[in-house]
Design a protein around this motif. Structure first.
Motif, short mmCIF file in Angstrom:
data_model
loop_
_atom_site.label_atom_id
_atom_site.label_comp_id
_atom_site.label_asym_id
_atom_site.label_seq_id
_atom_site.Cartn_x
_atom_site.Cartn_y
_atom_site.Cartn_z
N TYR A 137 0.92 13.22 3.63
CA TYR A 137 1.57 12.43 2.59
C TYR A 137 0.79 11.20 2.16
O TYR A 137 1.19 10.52 1.22
CB TYR A 137 2.95 11.95 3.04
CG TYR A 137 3.95 13.03 3.38
CD1 TYR A 137 3.72 14.37 3.11
CD2 TYR A 137 5.14 12.70 3.98
CE1 TYR A 137 4.65 15.35 3.43
CE2 TYR A 137 6.09 13.67 4.31
CZ TYR A 137 5.83 14.99 4.03
OH TYR A 137 6.76 15.94 4.35
N SER A 138 -0.28 10.87 2.83
CA SER A 138 -1.00 9.66 2.49
C SER A 138 -2.48 9.80 2.82
O SER A 138 -2.84 10.40 3.82
CB SER A 138 -0.42 8.47 3.26
OG SER A 138 -1.07 7.29 2.87
N SER A 139 -3.29 9.25 1.93
CA SER A 139 -4.73 9.28 2.11
C SER A 139 -5.33 8.14 1.30
O SER A 139 -4.80 7.77 0.25
CB SER A 139 -5.29 10.62 1.62
OG SER A 139 -6.66 10.53 1.35
N CYS A 145 2.14 10.15 -1.74
CA CYS A 145 2.83 9.12 -0.96
C CYS A 145 4.24 9.57 -0.61
O CYS A 145 4.74 10.57 -1.13
CB CYS A 145 2.86 7.82 -1.74
SG CYS A 145 3.68 7.94 -3.34
N GLN A 146 4.89 8.79 0.23
CA GLN A 146 6.26 9.08 0.65
C GLN A 146 7.20 9.18 -0.55
O GLN A 146 8.12 9.98 -0.56
CB GLN A 146 6.74 7.99 1.62
CG GLN A 146 8.12 8.23 2.18
CD GLN A 146 8.21 9.47 3.06
OE1 GLN A 146 7.25 9.81 3.74
NE2 GLN A 146 9.35 10.12 3.05
N SER A 167 5.80 -0.71 -3.26
CA SER A 167 4.58 -0.51 -2.46
C SER A 167 4.86 0.09 -1.09
O SER A 167 4.05 0.84 -0.57
CB SER A 167 3.80 -1.81 -2.32
OG SER A 167 4.57 -2.78 -1.63
N SER A 168 6.01 -0.22 -0.51
CA SER A 168 6.32 0.30 0.83
C SER A 168 6.43 1.82 0.85
O SER A 168 6.26 2.44 1.90
CB SER A 168 7.62 -0.31 1.35
OG SER A 168 8.70 0.04 0.49
N LEU A 169 6.68 2.44 -0.30
CA LEU A 169 6.76 3.90 -0.41
C LEU A 169 5.57 4.48 -1.14
O LEU A 169 5.48 5.69 -1.32
CB LEU A 169 8.04 4.30 -1.16
CG LEU A 169 9.37 3.88 -0.54
CD1 LEU A 169 10.52 4.20 -1.49
CD2 LEU A 169 9.56 4.56 0.80
N GLY A 170 4.67 3.61 -1.57
CA GLY A 170 3.55 4.02 -2.40
C GLY A 170 2.37 4.59 -1.64
O GLY A 170 2.41 4.78 -0.43
N SER A 171 1.33 4.83 -2.41
CA SER A 171 0.10 5.38 -1.85
C SER A 171 -0.58 4.36 -0.94
O SER A 171 -0.21 3.18 -0.92
CB SER A 171 -0.86 5.78 -2.97
OG SER A 171 -1.35 4.62 -3.62
N ASN A 175 0.19 0.40 -1.21
CA ASN A 175 0.76 -0.26 -0.05
C ASN A 175 -0.13 -1.39 0.43
O ASN A 175 0.35 -2.48 0.73
CB ASN A 175 0.98 0.77 1.06
CG ASN A 175 1.86 0.25 2.16
OD1 ASN A 175 1.49 -0.69 2.84
ND2 ASN A 175 3.02 0.86 2.32
N SER A 176 -1.43 -1.16 0.48
CA SER A 176 -2.34 -2.19 0.99
C SER A 176 -2.44 -3.38 0.03
O SER A 176 -2.70 -4.49 0.45
CB SER A 176 -3.72 -1.60 1.27
OG SER A 176 -4.31 -1.13 0.09
N ASP A 177 -2.21 -3.15 -1.26
CA ASP A 177 -2.29 -4.21 -2.26
C ASP A 177 -0.92 -4.80 -2.63
O ASP A 177 -0.85 -5.66 -3.48
CB ASP A 177 -2.92 -3.68 -3.56
CG ASP A 177 -4.37 -3.30 -3.40
OD1 ASP A 177 -4.99 -3.70 -2.40
OD2 ASP A 177 -4.89 -2.59 -4.28
N ILE A 178 0.16 -4.30 -2.03
CA ILE A 178 1.54 -4.68 -2.39
C ILE A 178 1.69 -4.53 -3.91
O ILE A 178 2.06 -5.46 -4.63
CB ILE A 178 1.91 -6.10 -1.93
CG1 ILE A 178 1.49 -6.38 -0.50
CG2 ILE A 178 3.42 -6.33 -2.12
CD1 ILE A 178 2.18 -5.55 0.55
N THR A 179 1.37 -3.34 -4.40
CA THR A 179 1.42 -3.05 -5.83
C THR A 179 2.45 -1.96 -6.12
O THR A 179 2.24 -0.81 -5.74
CB THR A 179 0.03 -2.57 -6.33
OG1 THR A 179 -0.93 -3.59 -6.03
CG2 THR A 179 0.05 -2.31 -7.82
#
Length: 192
Positions: A137-139, A145-146, A167-171, A175-179
């Protein structure tokens, strides 16, 4: 030798001062900015957020359902009725991706499918993951993403959705950029 040690100590002191003077935002501040950006995006687009998923599964043009996980989804087409099964490979395409923070700030830049984080077009293969295998689900190299998994509880193969993804459910990148991200016409093209 003493000069060499003095240089090391000087570099260490400069590094400590630099880190202590960091004016970066805290995680809490970044998450508050994200929430404000999502709220502004919703307001700018005159979206109505539903508290319950429509019983008939039909959404109006401006309606989105907020899931318990915080994903905002709008079903454009619920698909052909075939539901995903454990260990099915799921193929996904979308019209475009857009940063919600950028859109809320007036930026209209969108990134059409296929798009890579390096900024160049990739092969026209759909993104894919294996349902029931969270490791797929993530790379760092894929937007899977989730948030792409959650709607499968509501829709089937061939479904088309619009998604506002915190972002918490994102790619990995989001997620790393809080975007937070917006995906236009994300389509589950195939289950097999």
């Amino acid at each position: 030798m003493k000069k060499w040690i003095l240089n090391i100590v000087l570099v260490a002191v400069v590094c400590c001062i630099s880190f202590s003077c960091n004016q970066g935002k805290s995680l809490q501040e970044l998450l508050q900015e994200e929430r404000k950006a999502i709220d502004k995006f919703i307001t700018m687009n005159d979206l109505v957020i539903l508290k319950e998923y429509p019983k008939d599964g039909v959404f109006k043009d401006n309606e989105y359902f907020r899931t318990g996980e915080g994903l905002f989804l709008q079903v454009v087409d619920s698909g052909n009725g075939i539901r995903v099964q454990s260990r099915n490979d799921v193929s996904v395409r979308y019209d475009y991706y857009q940063s919600v923070k950028s859109a809320a700030s007036g930026d209209t830049i969108t990134y059409p499918f296929p798009y890579s984080s390096a900024g160049y077009q990739t092969a026209f293969q759909p993104y894919s993951f294996t349902f029931g295998i969270p490791q797929t689900y993530s790379s760092a190299y894929s937007p899977v993403c989730q948030a792409w998994i959650i709607p499968l509880a509501y829709v089937g193969e061939g479904a088309v959705l619009n998604l506002i993804i915190p972002s918490s459910l994102g790619s990995y990148r989001d997620n790393s950029d809080i975007t937070p991200a917006f995906y236009k016409k994300l389509c589950y093209t195939r289950f097999n």
